[in-house]
Design an enzyme around this catalytic site. Structure first.
Site, PDB file in Angstrom:
ATOM      1  N   GLY A  82      88.862 -56.381  -5.047  1.00  0.00           N
ATOM      2  CA  GLY A  82      89.932 -57.366  -5.671  1.00  0.00           C
ATOM      3  C   GLY A  82      91.076 -56.463  -6.157  1.00  0.00           C
ATOM      4  O   GLY A  82      91.060 -55.182  -5.902  1.00  0.00           O
ATOM      5  N   GLN A  85      93.858 -52.472 -11.761  1.00  0.00           N
ATOM      6  CA  GLN A  85      94.751 -52.598 -13.101  1.00  0.00           C
ATOM      7  C   GLN A  85      96.093 -51.467 -12.401  1.00  0.00           C
ATOM      8  O   GLN A  85      95.717 -50.354 -12.141  1.00  0.00           O
ATOM      9  CB  GLN A  85      94.480 -51.808 -14.191  1.00  0.00           C
ATOM     10  CG  GLN A  85      93.387 -52.759 -15.127  1.00  0.00           C
ATOM     11  CD  GLN A  85      92.865 -52.093 -16.035  1.00  0.00           C
ATOM     12  OE1 GLN A  85      91.878 -51.592 -15.928  1.00  0.00           O
ATOM     13  NE2 GLN A  85      93.639 -51.897 -17.368  1.00  0.00           N
ATOM     14  N   ARG A  91      93.297 -55.644 -18.094  1.00  0.00           N
ATOM     15  CA  ARG A  91      92.256 -56.143 -17.325  1.00  0.00           C
ATOM     16  C   ARG A  91      92.280 -57.702 -17.223  1.00  0.00           C
ATOM     17  O   ARG A  91      92.141 -58.268 -16.108  1.00  0.00           O
ATOM     18  CB  ARG A  91      90.714 -55.886 -17.717  1.00  0.00           C
ATOM     19  CG  ARG A  91      90.564 -54.271 -17.827  1.00  0.00           C
ATOM     20  CD  ARG A  91      89.224 -53.934 -18.063  1.00  0.00           C
ATOM     21  NE  ARG A  91      88.882 -52.440 -18.015  1.00  0.00           N
ATOM     22  CZ  ARG A  91      89.390 -51.367 -19.286  1.00  0.00           C
ATOM     23  NH1 ARG A  91      89.892 -51.913 -20.336  1.00  0.00           N
ATOM     24  NH2 ARG A  91      88.964 -50.252 -19.273  1.00  0.00           N
ATOM     25  N   VAL A 125      85.928 -57.903 -15.864  1.00  0.00           N
ATOM     26  CA  VAL A 125      84.497 -58.237 -15.382  1.00  0.00           C
ATOM     27  C   VAL A 125      83.767 -59.151 -15.895  1.00  0.00           C
ATOM     28  O   VAL A 125      82.876 -59.814 -15.347  1.00  0.00           O
ATOM     29  CB  VAL A 125      83.634 -56.665 -15.406  1.00  0.00           C
ATOM     30  CG1 VAL A 125      83.296 -56.242 -16.976  1.00  0.00           C
ATOM     31  CG2 VAL A 125      82.397 -56.675 -14.562  1.00  0.00           C
ATOM     32  N   ASP A 126      83.868 -59.283 -17.392  1.00  0.00           N
ATOM     33  CA  ASP A 126      82.745 -60.416 -17.979  1.00  0.00           C
ATOM     34  C   ASP A 126      83.145 -61.977 -17.546  1.00  0.00           C
ATOM     35  O   ASP A 126      82.400 -62.604 -17.400  1.00  0.00           O
ATOM     36  CB  ASP A 126      83.288 -60.211 -19.629  1.00  0.00           C
ATOM     37  CG  ASP A 126      83.008 -58.953 -19.945  1.00  0.00           C
ATOM     38  OD1 ASP A 126      81.726 -58.667 -20.040  1.00  0.00           O
ATOM     39  OD2 ASP A 126      84.031 -58.335 -20.539  1.00  0.00           O
ATOM     40  N   ASP A 151      81.991 -47.734 -20.749  1.00  0.00           N
ATOM     41  CA  ASP A 151      82.624 -47.553 -22.042  1.00  0.00           C
ATOM     42  C   ASP A 151      81.667 -46.801 -22.979  1.00  0.00           C
ATOM     43  O   ASP A 151      82.036 -46.102 -23.920  1.00  0.00           O
ATOM     44  CB  ASP A 151      83.128 -48.942 -22.660  1.00  0.00           C
ATOM     45  CG  ASP A 151      83.799 -49.875 -21.844  1.00  0.00           C
ATOM     46  OD1 ASP A 151      84.919 -50.276 -21.968  1.00  0.00           O
ATOM     47  OD2 ASP A 151      82.840 -50.419 -20.930  1.00  0.00           O
ATOM     48  N   ARG A 154      81.441 -43.274 -21.844  1.00  0.00           N
ATOM     49  CA  ARG A 154      82.467 -42.565 -22.501  1.00  0.00           C
ATOM     50  C   ARG A 154      82.386 -42.395 -23.802  1.00  0.00           C
ATOM     51  O   ARG A 154      82.501 -40.963 -24.273  1.00  0.00           O
ATOM     52  CB  ARG A 154      83.913 -43.410 -22.382  1.00  0.00           C
ATOM     53  CG  ARG A 154      84.450 -43.422 -20.778  1.00  0.00           C
ATOM     54  CD  ARG A 154      85.503 -44.386 -20.575  1.00  0.00           C
ATOM     55  NE  ARG A 154      86.097 -44.272 -19.193  1.00  0.00           N
ATOM     56  CZ  ARG A 154      86.664 -45.226 -18.528  1.00  0.00           C
ATOM     57  NH1 ARG A 154      86.693 -46.202 -19.388  1.00  0.00           N
ATOM     58  NH2 ARG A 154      87.072 -45.027 -17.569  1.00  0.00           N
ATOM     59  N   HIS A 178      84.607 -56.034 -21.911  1.00  0.00           N
ATOM     60  CA  HIS A 178      84.930 -54.689 -21.436  1.00  0.00           C
ATOM     61  C   HIS A 178      86.486 -54.598 -21.332  1.00  0.00           C
ATOM     62  O   HIS A 178      87.249 -55.066 -20.331  1.00  0.00           O
ATOM     63  CB  HIS A 178      84.376 -54.404 -19.889  1.00  0.00           C
ATOM     64  CG  HIS A 178      85.352 -53.409 -19.071  1.00  0.00           C
ATOM     65  ND1 HIS A 178      84.954 -52.092 -19.697  1.00  0.00           N
ATOM     66  CD2 HIS A 178      85.688 -53.441 -17.974  1.00  0.00           C
ATOM     67  CE1 HIS A 178      85.566 -51.314 -18.666  1.00  0.00           C
ATOM     68  NE2 HIS A 178      86.124 -52.045 -17.631  1.00  0.00           N
ATOM     69  N   THR A 232      90.677 -45.309 -11.911  1.00  0.00           N
ATOM     70  CA  THR A 232      89.288 -44.802 -12.344  1.00  0.00           C
ATOM     71  C   THR A 232      88.207 -45.154 -11.417  1.00  0.00           C
ATOM     72  O   THR A 232      88.065 -46.203 -11.292  1.00  0.00           O
ATOM     73  CB  THR A 232      89.006 -45.059 -14.004  1.00  0.00           C
ATOM     74  OG1 THR A 232      88.210 -46.328 -13.888  1.00  0.00           O
ATOM     75  CG2 THR A 232      90.067 -45.391 -14.869  1.00  0.00           C
TER      76      THR A 232
HETATM   77  N1  LIG Z   1      84.139 -52.517 -14.499  1.00  0.00           N
HETATM   78  C1  LIG Z   1      84.600 -51.377 -14.677  1.00  0.00           C
HETATM   79  O1  LIG Z   1      84.155 -50.346 -15.540  1.00  0.00           O
HETATM   80  C2  LIG Z   1      85.622 -51.098 -13.585  1.00  0.00           C
HETATM   81  C3  LIG Z   1      86.093 -49.791 -13.705  1.00  0.00           C
HETATM   82  C4  LIG Z   1      87.118 -49.302 -12.671  1.00  0.00           C
HETATM   83  C5  LIG Z   1      87.722 -50.536 -11.728  1.00  0.00           C
HETATM   84  N2  LIG Z   1      87.045 -51.554 -11.826  1.00  0.00           N
HETATM   85  C6  LIG Z   1      87.711 -52.696 -11.053  1.00  0.00           C
HETATM   86  O2  LIG Z   1      87.021 -52.579  -9.740  1.00  0.00           O
HETATM   87  C7  LIG Z   1      88.028 -53.274  -9.060  1.00  0.00           C
HETATM   88  C8  LIG Z   1      88.185 -52.277  -7.763  1.00  0.00           C
HETATM   89  O3  LIG Z   1      89.062 -51.314  -8.199  1.00  0.00           O
HETATM   90  P1  LIG Z   1      89.446 -50.021  -7.105  1.00  0.00           P
HETATM   91  O4  LIG Z   1      90.253 -49.152  -7.885  1.00  0.00           O
HETATM   92  O5  LIG Z   1      88.450 -49.779  -6.069  1.00  0.00           O
HETATM   93  O6  LIG Z   1      90.512 -51.111  -6.456  1.00  0.00           O
HETATM   94  P2  LIG Z   1      91.006 -50.863  -4.607  1.00  0.00           P
HETATM   95  O7  LIG Z   1      92.416 -51.444  -4.561  1.00  0.00           O
HETATM   96  O8  LIG Z   1      90.996 -49.632  -4.504  1.00  0.00           O
HETATM   97  O9  LIG Z   1      89.902 -51.428  -4.029  1.00  0.00           O
HETATM   98  C9  LIG Z   1      89.933 -52.995  -3.726  1.00  0.00           C
HETATM   99  C10 LIG Z   1      89.166 -53.316  -2.494  1.00  0.00           C
HETATM  100  O10 LIG Z   1      88.898 -54.466  -2.405  1.00  0.00           O
HETATM  101  C11 LIG Z   1      89.330 -55.045  -1.074  1.00  0.00           C
HETATM  102  N3  LIG Z   1      89.261 -56.453  -1.077  1.00  0.00           N
HETATM  103  C12 LIG Z   1      90.496 -57.208  -1.579  1.00  0.00           C
HETATM  104  N4  LIG Z   1      90.186 -58.606  -1.484  1.00  0.00           N
HETATM  105  C13 LIG Z   1      89.226 -58.700  -0.839  1.00  0.00           C
HETATM  106  C14 LIG Z   1      88.390 -59.558  -0.230  1.00  0.00           C
HETATM  107  N5  LIG Z   1      88.759 -60.802  -0.420  1.00  0.00           N
HETATM  108  N6  LIG Z   1      87.252 -59.440   0.423  1.00  0.00           N
HETATM  109  C15 LIG Z   1      86.845 -58.176   0.707  1.00  0.00           C
HETATM  110  N7  LIG Z   1      87.479 -57.084   0.125  1.00  0.00           N
HETATM  111  C16 LIG Z   1      88.606 -57.398  -0.498  1.00  0.00           C
HETATM  112  C17 LIG Z   1      90.536 -54.190  -0.788  1.00  0.00           C
HETATM  113  O11 LIG Z   1      90.864 -54.318   0.571  1.00  0.00           O
HETATM  114  C18 LIG Z   1      90.145 -52.912  -1.305  1.00  0.00           C
HETATM  115  O12 LIG Z   1      89.470 -52.130  -0.355  1.00  0.00           O
HETATM  116  C19 LIG Z   1      89.133 -53.709  -9.738  1.00  0.00           C
HETATM  117  O13 LIG Z   1      88.936 -55.029 -10.118  1.00  0.00           O
HETATM  118  C20 LIG Z   1      89.270 -52.681 -10.955  1.00  0.00           C
HETATM  119  O14 LIG Z   1      89.841 -53.185 -11.945  1.00  0.00           O
HETATM  120  C21 LIG Z   1      86.204 -52.073 -12.785  1.00  0.00           C
END
Ligand SMILES: NC(=O)c1ccc[n+]([C@@H]2O[C@H](COP(=O)([O-])OP(=O)(O)OC[C@H]3O[C@@H](n4cnc5c(N)ncnc54)[C@H](O)[C@@H]3O)[C@@H](O)[C@H]2O)c1
Length: 316
Positions: A82, A85, A91, A125-126, A151, A154, A178, A232
């Site tokens: 997905g 940010q 988020r 995420v929630d 969090d 951290r 989150h 991150t």
């Molecule tokens: N929960 C947490 O604490 C936390 C922390 C950091 C990031 N995140 C979240 O994790 C997610 C990913 O972040 P990231 O930095 O790796 O992003 P990113 O853009 O580097 O990677 C996302 C990946 O998803 C793939 N993708 C998109 N649509 C898709 C689909 N339909 N099917 C399969 N793959 C698909 C993209 O090709 C890409 O490789 C984001 O939503 C981000 O906000 C969560």
């Protein structure tokens, strides 16, 4: 128990996903890792690159790219796909885009016959954990969001630094969404077995107002990191591996994951970051803490904000 190796399917091998794969390999947690992404070339490249590290890894592991049919016998499917940010974006801003992506992925995973545990990390995420539960039809115990695992990590790291104590001996939770409305539970925080406020009385240099500054730094850390390096991923990747290990090794560990509230803390029908017990069968129970009135108010507010956003998206 069969001697089949544990199998994890990772959907989304961007910054978070590929860091997770790297951490999983380095810790020797799973027997097999299959990676899926819309960018197939990327998963192929990642599989090659990670396999070349196997001679240095602590355990044997099958690592390959694959497709949704690989999910049918997976123990865990991890969602890190997905949009992420962008600088200045919250988020919750991501909600519509990522709900659509999550729906299409979960439908494909379930069509394979998957009957394991989902770990969700994509933001918000929630809400996406709730969406995964709805779209999958799996029992609520088997859909787990990363919640406030990062969090909380951290906060523990920063408190360890402040008190000059090993972060692993700092026990403190951040709960709630989150995101911007999360809250620290100081009433149940401690260093070793000493309640945090008792510990602070040992030395006048410790100030209660510093605790709030530390919490704000922990809460807003993602914004600072995104400003500096665009995303991150290492911390969350290690948190996701910790969660994977707790599941695969049936640890009954307490982690602040996004889990379903069914009356606990007087709330229902929401996935939110709360300490819960993580086992081979998913979540076996939510830890019920006696919150102060202020903490309770802040948790209520966090859940209210989350539910308002959730009502704005189509989760059917
Ligand atoms: N929960 C947490 O604490 C936390 C922390 C950091 C990031 N995140 C979240 O994790 C997610 C990913 O972040 P990231 O930095 O790796 O992003 P990113 O853009 O580097 O990677 C996302 C990946 O998803 C793939 N993708 C998109 N649509 C898709 C689909 N339909 N099917 C399969 N793959 C698909 C993209 O090709 C890409 O490789 C984001 O939503 C981000 O906000 C969560």
């Amino acid at each position: 128990m069969s001697n089949r190796v544990s199998k994890v399917v990772l959907v989304g091998t961007g910054a978070v996903g590929s860091s997770y794969a790297f951490a999983l390999l380095n810790q020797g947690i799973a027997g097999e890792l299959v990676m899926i992404d819309v960018n197939k070339e990327k998963t192929e490249g990642d599989a090659m690159d990670l396999n070349h590290g196997l001679p240095f890894a602590p355990a044997k592991m099958i690592i390959r790219h694959g497709d949704y049919s690989d999910c049918y016998n997976a123990d865990i499917v991890v969602l890190t796909a997905g949009a992420a940010q962008k600088p200045g974006e919250t988020r919750l801003d991501l909600v519509e885009k990522n709900t659509r992506i999550t729906k299409s992925i979960v439908e494909e995973v379930m069509a394979s016959g998957f009957n394991g545990i989902f770990i969700v990390a994509s933001n918000p995420v929630d809400i996406l954990t709730y969406a995964t539960w709805k779209f999958s039809g799996l029992p609520k115990e088997r859909v787990i969001g990363s919640g406030t695992i990062l969090d909380t990590a951290r906060l523990r790291y920063m408190l360890g630094d402040y008190f000059n104590v090993d972060t692993r001996n700092v026990h403190a939770y951040i709960i709630g969404e989150h995101g911007d409305t999360e809250l620290p539970v100081w009433s149940h925080a401690g260093i070793g077995v000493i309640p945090i406020f008792d510990w602070m009385r040992k030395d006048p240099k410790y100030k209660v107002e510093d605790l709030n500054d530390i919490f704000v730094q922990a809460r807003d850390a993602a914004y600072r990191i995104i400003e500096k390096k665009g995303a991150t991923y290492y911390g969350i990747a290690m948190g996701l591996v910790r969660l994977t290990k707790a599941i695969l090794q049936d640890e009954h560990s307490i982690l602040t994951v996004s889990t379903y509230l069914d009356g606990e803390y007087d709330h229902k029908d929401v996935f939110i970051g709360i300490p819960a017990i993580v086992t081979r069968n998913g979540i076996s129970g939510v830890i019920k803490m006696e919150l102060t009135a202020t903490e309770k108010d802040r948790l209520n507010h966090s859940i209210r904000v989350l539910k308002e956003t959730m009502n704005s998206v189509n989760l059917s």
